[in-house]
Design a protein around this motif. Structure first.
Motif, PDB file in Angstrom:
ATOM      1  N   CYS A  85      14.137  18.450   4.135  1.00  0.00           N
ATOM      2  CA  CYS A  85      12.813  18.914   4.829  1.00  0.00           C
ATOM      3  C   CYS A  85      12.877  19.696   6.225  1.00  0.00           C
ATOM      4  O   CYS A  85      12.108  20.530   6.145  1.00  0.00           O
ATOM      5  CB  CYS A  85      11.777  17.462   4.844  1.00  0.00           C
ATOM      6  SG  CYS A  85      11.720  16.854   3.067  1.00  0.00           S
ATOM      7  N   ALA A 108       7.193  26.807   1.662  1.00  0.00           N
ATOM      8  CA  ALA A 108       5.961  26.036   1.451  1.00  0.00           C
ATOM      9  C   ALA A 108       6.660  24.717   0.587  1.00  0.00           C
ATOM     10  O   ALA A 108       7.556  24.790  -0.152  1.00  0.00           O
ATOM     11  CB  ALA A 108       5.082  26.725   0.497  1.00  0.00           C
ATOM     12  N   ILE A 144       6.442  19.663  -3.027  1.00  0.00           N
ATOM     13  CA  ILE A 144       5.944  18.516  -3.708  1.00  0.00           C
ATOM     14  C   ILE A 144       4.411  18.706  -3.098  1.00  0.00           C
ATOM     15  O   ILE A 144       3.422  18.288  -4.025  1.00  0.00           O
ATOM     16  CB  ILE A 144       6.383  17.624  -2.856  1.00  0.00           C
ATOM     17  CG1 ILE A 144       8.005  17.263  -2.825  1.00  0.00           C
ATOM     18  CG2 ILE A 144       5.744  15.952  -2.926  1.00  0.00           C
ATOM     19  CD1 ILE A 144       8.750  16.245  -2.271  1.00  0.00           C
ATOM     20  N   VAL A 145       3.967  19.092  -2.052  1.00  0.00           N
ATOM     21  CA  VAL A 145       2.599  19.137  -1.701  1.00  0.00           C
ATOM     22  C   VAL A 145       1.655  20.054  -2.128  1.00  0.00           C
ATOM     23  O   VAL A 145       0.672  20.001  -2.612  1.00  0.00           O
ATOM     24  CB  VAL A 145       2.472  19.147  -0.115  1.00  0.00           C
ATOM     25  CG1 VAL A 145       0.992  19.233   0.366  1.00  0.00           C
ATOM     26  CG2 VAL A 145       3.262  17.812   0.618  1.00  0.00           C
ATOM     27  N   THR A 146       2.628  21.362  -2.282  1.00  0.00           N
ATOM     28  CA  THR A 146       1.702  22.518  -2.902  1.00  0.00           C
ATOM     29  C   THR A 146       1.487  22.405  -4.507  1.00  0.00           C
ATOM     30  O   THR A 146       0.642  23.100  -5.157  1.00  0.00           O
ATOM     31  CB  THR A 146       1.885  23.722  -2.515  1.00  0.00           C
ATOM     32  OG1 THR A 146       3.468  23.949  -2.928  1.00  0.00           O
ATOM     33  CG2 THR A 146       2.156  24.040  -0.979  1.00  0.00           C
ATOM     34  N   ARG A 147       2.558  21.910  -5.115  1.00  0.00           N
ATOM     35  CA  ARG A 147       2.578  21.873  -6.592  1.00  0.00           C
ATOM     36  C   ARG A 147       2.899  20.795  -7.054  1.00  0.00           C
ATOM     37  O   ARG A 147       2.936  20.628  -8.504  1.00  0.00           O
ATOM     38  CB  ARG A 147       3.698  22.867  -7.067  1.00  0.00           C
ATOM     39  CG  ARG A 147       3.044  24.576  -6.464  1.00  0.00           C
ATOM     40  CD  ARG A 147       4.064  25.543  -7.265  1.00  0.00           C
ATOM     41  NE  ARG A 147       5.698  25.303  -6.970  1.00  0.00           N
ATOM     42  CZ  ARG A 147       6.300  25.113  -7.737  1.00  0.00           C
ATOM     43  NH1 ARG A 147       6.149  25.386  -9.108  1.00  0.00           N
ATOM     44  NH2 ARG A 147       7.510  25.225  -7.501  1.00  0.00           N
ATOM     45  N   GLY A 148       3.057  19.621  -6.283  1.00  0.00           N
ATOM     46  CA  GLY A 148       3.498  18.317  -7.173  1.00  0.00           C
ATOM     47  C   GLY A 148       4.802  18.313  -7.971  1.00  0.00           C
ATOM     48  O   GLY A 148       5.036  17.561  -8.807  1.00  0.00           O
ATOM     49  N   PRO A 166      13.060  15.003   0.276  1.00  0.00           N
ATOM     50  CA  PRO A 166      13.122  14.097   1.436  1.00  0.00           C
ATOM     51  C   PRO A 166      14.077  12.995   1.413  1.00  0.00           C
ATOM     52  O   PRO A 166      14.350  12.438   2.626  1.00  0.00           O
ATOM     53  CB  PRO A 166      11.558  13.235   1.159  1.00  0.00           C
ATOM     54  CG  PRO A 166      10.948  14.384   0.094  1.00  0.00           C
ATOM     55  CD  PRO A 166      12.038  15.284  -0.494  1.00  0.00           C
ATOM     56  N   ASN A 221      11.350  28.121  -4.604  1.00  0.00           N
ATOM     57  CA  ASN A 221      10.213  27.464  -5.351  1.00  0.00           C
ATOM     58  C   ASN A 221      10.297  26.589  -6.388  1.00  0.00           C
ATOM     59  O   ASN A 221       9.702  26.140  -7.428  1.00  0.00           O
ATOM     60  CB  ASN A 221       9.133  28.372  -5.859  1.00  0.00           C
ATOM     61  CG  ASN A 221       7.658  28.745  -5.305  1.00  0.00           C
ATOM     62  OD1 ASN A 221       7.133  27.674  -4.738  1.00  0.00           O
ATOM     63  ND2 ASN A 221       7.448  29.822  -4.667  1.00  0.00           N
ATOM     64  N   LEU A 231       7.086   7.767  -5.152  1.00  0.00           N
ATOM     65  CA  LEU A 231       6.472   9.069  -5.090  1.00  0.00           C
ATOM     66  C   LEU A 231       6.683   9.651  -6.392  1.00  0.00           C
ATOM     67  O   LEU A 231       5.836  10.454  -6.780  1.00  0.00           O
ATOM     68  CB  LEU A 231       6.939   9.852  -3.847  1.00  0.00           C
ATOM     69  CG  LEU A 231       6.839  11.273  -3.904  1.00  0.00           C
ATOM     70  CD1 LEU A 231       5.340  11.636  -3.774  1.00  0.00           C
ATOM     71  CD2 LEU A 231       7.714  11.992  -2.649  1.00  0.00           C
TER      72      LEU A 231
END
Lengths: 257, 368
Positions: free
Chosen positions: A164, A173, A176-180, A186, A200, A221
């Motif tokens: 990360c 970007a 995880i946060v923008t596209r799951g 991490p 991506n 998660l």
């Protein structure tokens, strides 16, 4: 006298040794600093030890290799492993959860000629290792940095933090946060330059576990992302699947289903 | 100098063109890979027009917003930080000489940057970073070079993300300092006001005329409504003392059970300034480059000193981060280290929310 350097291969694909050859001009400069006396992948000349610096690629999968790694250790001042196979057992460590007899009969027409162990294990399970360079394959810059440090007689330093940090430094970007997207970033050690997230895609964990990680939270998660049971287990049981934190986490996931 | 003017939306292209002609590299929020970050723009068409962001703890999506709305996206992971405090920057080049060695500082070189669409929280964050990197005689030359000639066009927030809490941190939603020009976006145009002599001059160059009272009132009303609808809040009363007194609160261990220790919160934080310095030595041993890189108090090696690690457990590190950010930062720099932008909430893969953590510690204070 220049330091004597050797590169040994165990059970592996040769991709990590190739990083020496991929180094190009840097390899020529290294040849000016050190005498590369044993490196079958690169040259015919193969001199006996002792060696000042031995690089070991691959895992231990045969009785012969289990003996040979002890000889390498005895001949080497510093023993540095290169790659996921040597550090974690590699993808071939999948056999550690399977029946090796079944594999042997399924793969080879004359299985009686195959002498193999039922496990693929990291070098550190057999001998003392001075330094591990992680990755599948290893990063050329890290390899050269570690080599340089050891030629100076200095303690090599490589980052142990998560992918990360590299991702954010590069301005990627977060997938995880923008596209799951499931991503091992991490809990994975940096070193690749966040190659997959930059494309991506989620991280595959090629560099093994970060030195600070929380596998329980990470498993939660994955479950939140809808990655369940076998799929979550397989993501951890990959190239570095046999390394302890990932092995334990994957085993826990396998036990739960 | 606070006279509000009316600026048609079409004048934004003019502003970008003028800044470009004056030698600025013009930057604005640009949509890429599902979020926005400051990047070079050539015209207003490069901005995320008609797009809004949907943010929650651990989740960020861009979605169609309102036609013609230029600044509909509140923020993305990227703040101003990487453009002033570089993620990776060479500082020194050290060469072996016949006798000894010679170290040369590596100077940064970049054209001045103009930033369009900067939010109040990010301007407040930059002011905090100024106190770190330009403190008295301890001035970081790399940061200072990029900082001194920058031009800022702020945009007042007329909507907040559910993760925002700038009102609690008293940094927004209206830009009050640190900008050359500030815009409030109304459906039919902007209300623009200068914040510096350069901004006043720009208003003249753009040929803007005074805004009517109705426009000013409409702008005020939108900002006030945004402030009232703030997604999150944090009670900052007596905060340093609360966190110091609650150093052993069981909540630290509870949050550490969820914390991945991945450092994303600190990377996206617009004020976090921790860094590491590494030497990259050429294989022939004759040249070494010293590089500064962003680091984090969540990485294990960051707290490693000779022989021991000061913060071996995740709860040690989470407590260190939050207590520094909200408490000891005040002792150290005279202000909180948090501006309420909410990035650490949105970009935490585990969805940890510092406002929730502070509230939980407050609720359980003295009971541990």
């Amino acid at each position: 006298m220049k330091p004597r350097v050797a590169v040994f291969k165990f059970a592996s694909c040769d991709g990590c040794q190739l990083q020496f050859l991929n180094a190009g001009d840097e390899l020529l400069k290294l040849a000016g600093q050190a005498d590369i006396v044993y490196f079958p992948e690169a040259r015919g000349r193969a001199l006996a030890g002792p060696y000042d610096l031995a690089f070991v690629e691959g895992s231990v999968t045969t009785p012969a290799d289990a003996r040979r790694i002890i000889e390498v250790r005895e001949e080497s001042r510093y023993l540095v492993t290169i790659g996921a196979c040597a550090a974690a057992g590699g993808i071939q460590a999948l056999r550690n959860w399977a029946d090796i007899e079944q594999y042997r009969r399924a793969v080879y027409p004359s299985p009686e000629f195959i002498s193999t162990l039922s496990t693929s294990t990291p070098i550190s399970e057999h001998v003392r290792v001075d330094f591990e360079i992680w990755g599948c394959p290893i990063d050329k810059t890290q390899l050269l940095a570690v080599t340089r440090s050891l030629l100076f007689g200095a303690q090599p330093v490589l980052p142990g933090h998560s992918v990360c940090i590299e991702c954010k430094r590069s301005g990627n970007a977060c997938v995880i946060v923008t596209r799951g997207e499931p991503c091992l970033g991490p809990v994975t050690r940096a070193g690749c330059g966040a190659l997959c997230p930059a494309m991506n895609r989620g991280c595959y964990g090629c560099f093994g576990p970060a030195d600070a990680h929380n596998m329980e939270s990470f498993a939660a998660l994955l479950a939140d992302q809808g990655v369940r049971g076998d799929d979550a287990m397989r993501r951890l049981r990959g190239i570095n699947g046999y390394v302890r934190p990932w092995r334990e986490s994957a085993d826990a996931l396998a036990a739960k289903k | 100098m606070n006279e509000a003017t009316r600026m048609p939306k079409a004048a934004l292209d003019n502003l970008i063109a003028i800044l470009g002609r004056e030698g600025y590299r013009v930057m604005g929020p640009v949509a890429r890979d599902g979020t926005v970050a400051f990047d070079e723009i050539r015209s207003a068409a490069d901005l995320p027009v008609g797009i809004r962001d949907a943010q929650e703890a651990g989740r960020y999506r861009l979605a169609p917003g309102i036609d013609g709305e230029i600044f509909g996206v509140v923020n993305g992971a990227g703040s101003l930080k990487p453009h002033f405090f570089a993620p990776a920057e060479p500082l020194l080049e050290i060469r072996r000489e016949r006798r000894g060695f010679k170290a040369n500082e590596i100077a940064s070189a970049a054209p001045p940057h103009a930033f369009i669409g900067v939010r109040a929280c990010d301007l407040a964050a930059l002011a905090i970073q100024d106190r770190i990197f330009l403190h008295d005689r301890f001035r970081d030359a790399h940061y200072e070079l990029r900082r001194k000639d920058a031009f800022f066009v702020a945009v007042d927030c007329t909507r907040s993300a559910p993760t925002c809490f700038c009102v609690s941190m008293k940094t927004g939603p209206r830009a009050t300092a640190g900008f050359d020009l500030a815009l409030t976006e109304l459906p039919g145009g902007f209300v623009a006001r200068p914040g510096s002599p350069a901004g006043e001059a720009m208003i003249v160059k753009l040929g803007l005329s005074a805004a009517g009272g109705a426009d000013e009132a409409a702008a005020r009303a939108l900002i006030d409504e945004c402030a009232r609808g703030m997604g999150r809040r944090m009670d900052t009363a007596d905060l340093p003392r609360l966190l110091y007194d609650e150093a052993e609160n069981p909540r630290w261990r509870e949050v550490a059970a969820r914390c991945l220790s991945c450092a994303n919160c600190t990377m996206v934080c617009p004020t976090c300034f921790c860094h590491t310095v590494i030497d990259q030595t050429e294989i022939d041993g004759n040249m070494s480059r010293r590089v500064r890189k962003w680091d984090s108090c969540f990485s294990l090696e960051h707290a490693h000193i000779h022989g021991i690690n000061l913060r071996p457990k995740i709860h040690d590190r989470y407590r260190q981060w939050l207590t520094h950010k909200l408490a000891s930062w005040i002792d150290q720099f005279g202000s909180s280290g948090c501006v309420g932008c909410g990035r650490c909430i949105t970009w935490c893969p585990a969805g940890i929310d510092l406002t929730e953590e502070v509230a939980a510690i407050r609720a359980s204070a003295g009971k541990g």
